[in-house]
Design a protein around this motif. Structure first.
Motif, short mmCIF file in Angstrom:
data_model
loop_
_atom_site.label_atom_id
_atom_site.label_comp_id
_atom_site.label_asym_id
_atom_site.label_seq_id
_atom_site.Cartn_x
_atom_site.Cartn_y
_atom_site.Cartn_z
N PHE A 115 0.82 -1.21 0.00
CA PHE A 115 0.00 0.00 0.00
C PHE A 115 0.86 1.26 0.00
O PHE A 115 0.42 2.32 -0.47
CB PHE A 115 -0.95 0.00 1.20
N ASN A 116 2.07 1.17 0.51
CA ASN A 116 2.96 2.34 0.55
C ASN A 116 3.62 2.64 -0.79
O ASN A 116 4.35 3.63 -0.91
CB ASN A 116 4.03 2.15 1.63
N LYS A 117 3.38 1.80 -1.80
CA LYS A 117 3.92 2.04 -3.13
C LYS A 117 2.86 2.78 -3.95
O LYS A 117 1.88 2.19 -4.43
CB LYS A 117 4.29 0.73 -3.81
N ALA A 118 3.05 4.08 -4.12
CA ALA A 118 2.03 4.92 -4.75
C ALA A 118 1.71 4.47 -6.17
O ALA A 118 0.53 4.45 -6.57
CB ALA A 118 2.48 6.38 -4.75
N ASP A 119 2.74 4.11 -6.94
CA ASP A 119 2.49 3.70 -8.32
C ASP A 119 1.65 2.43 -8.37
O ASP A 119 0.77 2.28 -9.22
CB ASP A 119 3.81 3.47 -9.06
N VAL A 120 1.93 1.51 -7.46
CA VAL A 120 1.17 0.27 -7.39
C VAL A 120 -0.29 0.55 -7.03
O VAL A 120 -1.21 0.02 -7.67
CB VAL A 120 1.80 -0.71 -6.38
N VAL A 121 -0.50 1.41 -6.05
CA VAL A 121 -1.87 1.73 -5.63
C VAL A 121 -2.63 2.43 -6.74
O VAL A 121 -3.82 2.18 -6.96
CB VAL A 121 -1.85 2.58 -4.34
N ASP A 122 -1.95 3.29 -7.49
CA ASP A 122 -2.60 3.95 -8.62
C ASP A 122 -3.05 2.93 -9.66
O ASP A 122 -4.16 3.01 -10.20
CB ASP A 122 -1.65 4.96 -9.28
N THR A 123 -2.20 1.96 -9.94
CA THR A 123 -2.57 0.91 -10.91
C THR A 123 -3.72 0.07 -10.37
O THR A 123 -4.66 -0.26 -11.11
CB THR A 123 -1.36 0.02 -11.22
N LEU A 124 -3.66 -0.27 -9.11
CA LEU A 124 -4.75 -1.05 -8.50
C LEU A 124 -6.07 -0.28 -8.56
O LEU A 124 -7.14 -0.86 -8.82
CB LEU A 124 -4.41 -1.41 -7.06
N SER A 125 -6.02 1.02 -8.34
CA SER A 125 -7.24 1.85 -8.40
C SER A 125 -7.82 1.85 -9.80
O SER A 125 -9.04 1.76 -9.99
CB SER A 125 -6.94 3.27 -7.94
N LYS A 126 -6.96 1.94 -10.81
CA LYS A 126 -7.43 1.89 -12.19
C LYS A 126 -8.10 0.54 -12.47
O LYS A 126 -9.14 0.47 -13.13
CB LYS A 126 -6.25 2.08 -13.16
N ILE A 127 -7.47 -0.52 -11.99
CA ILE A 127 -8.02 -1.86 -12.23
C ILE A 127 -9.40 -1.99 -11.59
O ILE A 127 -10.36 -2.45 -12.22
CB ILE A 127 -7.06 -2.94 -11.70
N VAL A 128 -9.51 -1.58 -10.33
CA VAL A 128 -10.81 -1.68 -9.64
C VAL A 128 -11.88 -0.90 -10.38
O VAL A 128 -13.03 -1.35 -10.50
CB VAL A 128 -10.68 -1.20 -8.18
N SER A 129 -11.53 0.26 -10.90
CA SER A 129 -12.52 1.13 -11.54
C SER A 129 -13.11 0.54 -12.81
O SER A 129 -14.11 1.04 -13.33
CB SER A 129 -11.92 2.51 -11.85
#
Length: 538
Positions: free
Chosen positions: A38-52
Motif C-alpha cells: 500500500f505504501n507504493k504509490a504507483d502500485v496503488v494507482d494501478t490497482l485503483s485503475k483496475i478496480v474502476s
C-alpha cells in the motif's frame, strides 16, 4: 468457526449515473496486499485503475493484522473515481489456520449494486485453509445472484475445489436462489492441479457448473503459463454472459514485467453480464392539453416527471389549433433530463382528428436510445366508425431482444364506446397486413367501463372474445383521479410480444401519490391516470 449470515434488506435500486448495458465482475489476487504494498504509490494507482473497471470486484490475499489497509485503499479508489461513482465494500473476517491470515473483500459500485446479505461458510470438516465468503447481490434488471470468494491452498487445490459444490448447495439453501458465481485464485492448473485431477473434480463433472476461464488462459504475470484464477457459474445467469477472460493490465497500462509483478503475480479474471433493461410503455389522456394547461408551470412540471418515467408514452387529447404546444412540451421534456441520465425524446404526432371543430391529436414520445420508429400509419376509417381514428407506429428496440411491434393509439368517444371498441379488431387486422407482423398493442382512453360500457357489453366485445387479444388493465383498476371508480384506460396486446411482458408490470400510475398531490392538484393535471406495462427481452 461459526457460520454467519447478515441480511441487509432488499429495496428498490436506482442508477445514479445512467444505465450501463452490462455488469462487469472481476476477481483479483493482489498478492500479499498489506502495508508494504500500500505504501507504493504507483502500485496503488494501478490497482485503483483496475478496480474502476468493475462494477464489483473480489480482492484476495489481503494480509494486514491491523485490518486498516483495505479501508485506506477503498478511500484511494473513491478519490480516483469520484465524482462519477463511488465504491462500498464488504469484507470477511481474517481467515487461515496459521498466523498468516488473509481477508476477502468485495468492492462494489453503490449506484449499480446492492448487497442484500453476506455469508461466511462454517467449514465444519475444516476442508478449507481460507473458508469461502459470499455476498448476495441485486442489480437493476438482473436476477439476484451470489458471489463466492475462494483462494484455495495450492497444495490442497484438488481437495478444496472438490468441496465447493457443497458450499454452493449450502448457499442455494441459505439465499433461496440458484444463480451463483464462484471466483478467485483456485490454483487450478500446473503443478497444483493436473489435467487428470481437473477432470475428476465434481465441479467439472456436475453439469450445473460452467467454467468460464479455461485451462489455456494464463492468469499470471510471471514467466509461467498457468490458469490459476477461475470463474465458475451456475444457474440461469449463464444465459446472459456476454464475455469473460483475463485482464492483462501490464499490456493495458504499458507496464514492464517488473512493474507488473510489483502489482501482483496474478492478473484479474472477469466476466460481463448483460443488463436487460425493460422497456416501459405508457398511455396518458392529459385532458384538454392545450395552451391553458401548458401555461400552468406546476402542471407541466408534473407532466414532465410522468413522461420521464416512460420509454415510450402515448399522449392523448391534445387540443391545440396552432399545433405548437406539443412541440414546446417536447422541448421542455428534453431540457429537463438530468445530466448523464438518459437520451433525449423524439416524437411522432398524428394529424388533427375528429368530426367536430374540437379536434385532437395523438402523440407518441419516445427515448431515442431505446426506441426506433420504423413506420407510422393513420387508419383511414372508410366507414366513419371512429370519432378520432386510430394512429399507429411500428417500432423496434435496439437495446434488447424484443421483436418489432406496433402501437395503436385510440381515444374512444364515450357515447360510442361499444361500437368503436368493436371495430378495433379490424384496425388490428389492417395493421398486421400493413406492417407484416402480428405483434400489436392497442392502448389509450377506451372509456371501457362504468356508464359507457357495462360488464355485459364488455363480455360481448370481439376484442374480449377473440383469443388473440389479452387485456392487461382489468376492470377492477381505477384509472381516474376523480371520485369515480372506473377503468376507462386500457391496454390490449396481441402476438408473441405478450411473451415479453414483465410479470405484474401492467398497472396504473397514481402520480398524485408519487408526487404527494392533493385531489385538486391531481385533477388540474388530468382526470385520468396513466396506464403502463413493461417489456423485457429474453
Amino acid at each position: 468457526m461459526r457460520a454467519f449470515v447478515i441480511i441487509l434488506g432488499i429495496s428498490c435500486l436506482y442508477f445514479l449515473s445512467g444505465e450501463a448495458e452490462q455488469l462487469k465482475i472481476g476477481a483479483f489476487n493482489v498478492q500479499i496486499f498489506g502495508k508494504t504494498k500500500f505504501n507504493k504509490a504507483d502500485v496503488v494507482d494501478t490497482l485503483s485503475k483496475i478496480v474502476s473497471r468493475y462494477d464489483v470486484i473480489l480482492i484476495q490475499e489481503i494480509r494486514d493484522a491491523s485490518m486498516t489497509v483495505i479501508y485506506k485503499f477503498l478511500d484511494k479508489v473513491n478519490n480516483f473515481t469520484e465524482p462519477y461513482f463511488i465504491y462500498d465494500m464488504k469484507i470477511s473476517e481474517r481467515l487461515g489456520r496459521t498466523r498468516s491470515k488473509e481477508q476477502y473483500a468485495f468492492l462494489y459500485r453503490e449506484d449499480k449494486i446492492r448487497v442484500e446479505a453476506v455469508y461466511q461458510y462454517e467449514d465444519p470438516l475444516d476442508l478449507f485453509e481460507r473458508e469461502p465468503y459470499s455476498v448476495l447481490l441485486t442489480a437493476k434488471d438482473i436476477s439476484p445472484f451470489f458471489l463466492v470468494a475462494i483462494r484455495t491452498k495450492p497444495t490442497a487445490a484438488f481437495e478444496e475445489l472438490n468441496a465447493l459444490d457443497d458450499v454452493y448447495d449450502e448457499l442455494v439453501s441459505v439465499f433461496n436462489i440458484t444463480n451463483g458465481i464462484i471466483l478467485g485464485d483456485m490454483s487450478a492448473d500446473c503443478r497444483y492441479l493436473s489435467k487428470t485431477k481437473y477432470e475428476q473434480l465434481d465441479l467439472v463433472k456436475d453439469t450445473r457448473f460452467t467454467w468460464l476461464i479455461n485451462s489455456t488462459e494464463d492468469t499470471t504475470t510471471t514467466t509461467s503459463d498457468c490458469s490459476y484464477d477461475r470463474i465458475i457459474m451456475a444457474g440461469d445467469l449463464l444465459n446472459v454472459v456476454t464475455k469473460n477472460g483475463v485482464f492483462k493490465f501490464d499490456e493495458e497500462y504499458g507496464l514492464e514485467l517488473p512493474e507488473a509483478k510489483d502489482v501482483s503475480d496474478h492478473y484479474p479474471v472477469e466476466v460481463s453480464i448483460k443488463v436487460n433493461h425493460p422497456l416501459k410503455v405508457c398511455a396518458f389522456n392529459v385532458q384538454v392539453f392545450g395552451k391553458t394547461k401548458f401555461s400552468n408551470s406546476d402542471v407541466v412540471n408534473i407532466l414532465i416527471k410522468i413522461v420521464h418515467q416512460c420509454d415510450v408514452i402515448l399522449i392523448q387529447e391534445i387540443r391545440d389549433v396552432s399545433e405548437t404546444i406539443i412541440h414546446s412540451f417536447l422541448e421542455l421534456i428534453n431540457r429537463n433530463i438530468e445530466s448523464n441520465c438518459c437520451s433525449n425524446y423524439s416524437m411522432h404526432v398524428s394529424q388533427r382528428l375528429g368530426r367536430t371543430s374540437s379536434k385532437e391529436q395523438y402523440a407518441f414520445l419516445y427515448r431515442t436510445d431505446k426506441v426506433n420508429v420504423l413506420e407510422e400509419h393513420q387508419f383511414s376509417d372508410p366507414f366513419d366508425k371512429f370519432e378520432r381514428e386510430p394512429y399507429s407506429i411500428l417500432i423496434s428496440t435496439p437495446q434488447n431482444d424484443i421483436p418489432p411491434f406496433f402501437l395503436v393509439a385510440i381515444h374512444i368517444k364515450p357515447t360510442a364506446a361499444f361500437e368503436e371498441l368493436n371495430a378495433l379488431d379490424d384496425v388490428y387486422d389492417e395493421l398486421v397486413s400493413v406492417f407484416n407482423i402480428t405483434n400489436g398493442i392497442i392502448l389509450g382512453d377506451m372509456n371501457a367501463d362504468c356508464r359507457y360500457l357495462s360488464q355485459k357489453k364488455y363480455q360481448q366485445l370481439d376484442l374480449v372474445k377473440d383469443t388473440r387479444f389479452t387485456w392487461l388493465i382489468n376492470s377492477t383498476e381505477d384509472t381516474t383521479t376523480t371520485t369515480s371508480d372506473c377503468s376507462y384506460d386500457r391496454i390490449v396486446i396481441a402476438g408473441d410480444v405478450k411473451c415479453y411482458i414483465v410479470k405484474n408490470s401492467a398497472g396504473v400510475v397514481k402520480f398524485d401519490m408519487d408526487y404527494e398531490l392533493t385531489s385538486e392538484e391531481a385533477q388540474s393535471v388530468s382526470d385520468h391516470y396513466p396506464v403502463q406495462f413493461q417489456l423485457q427481452g429474453k
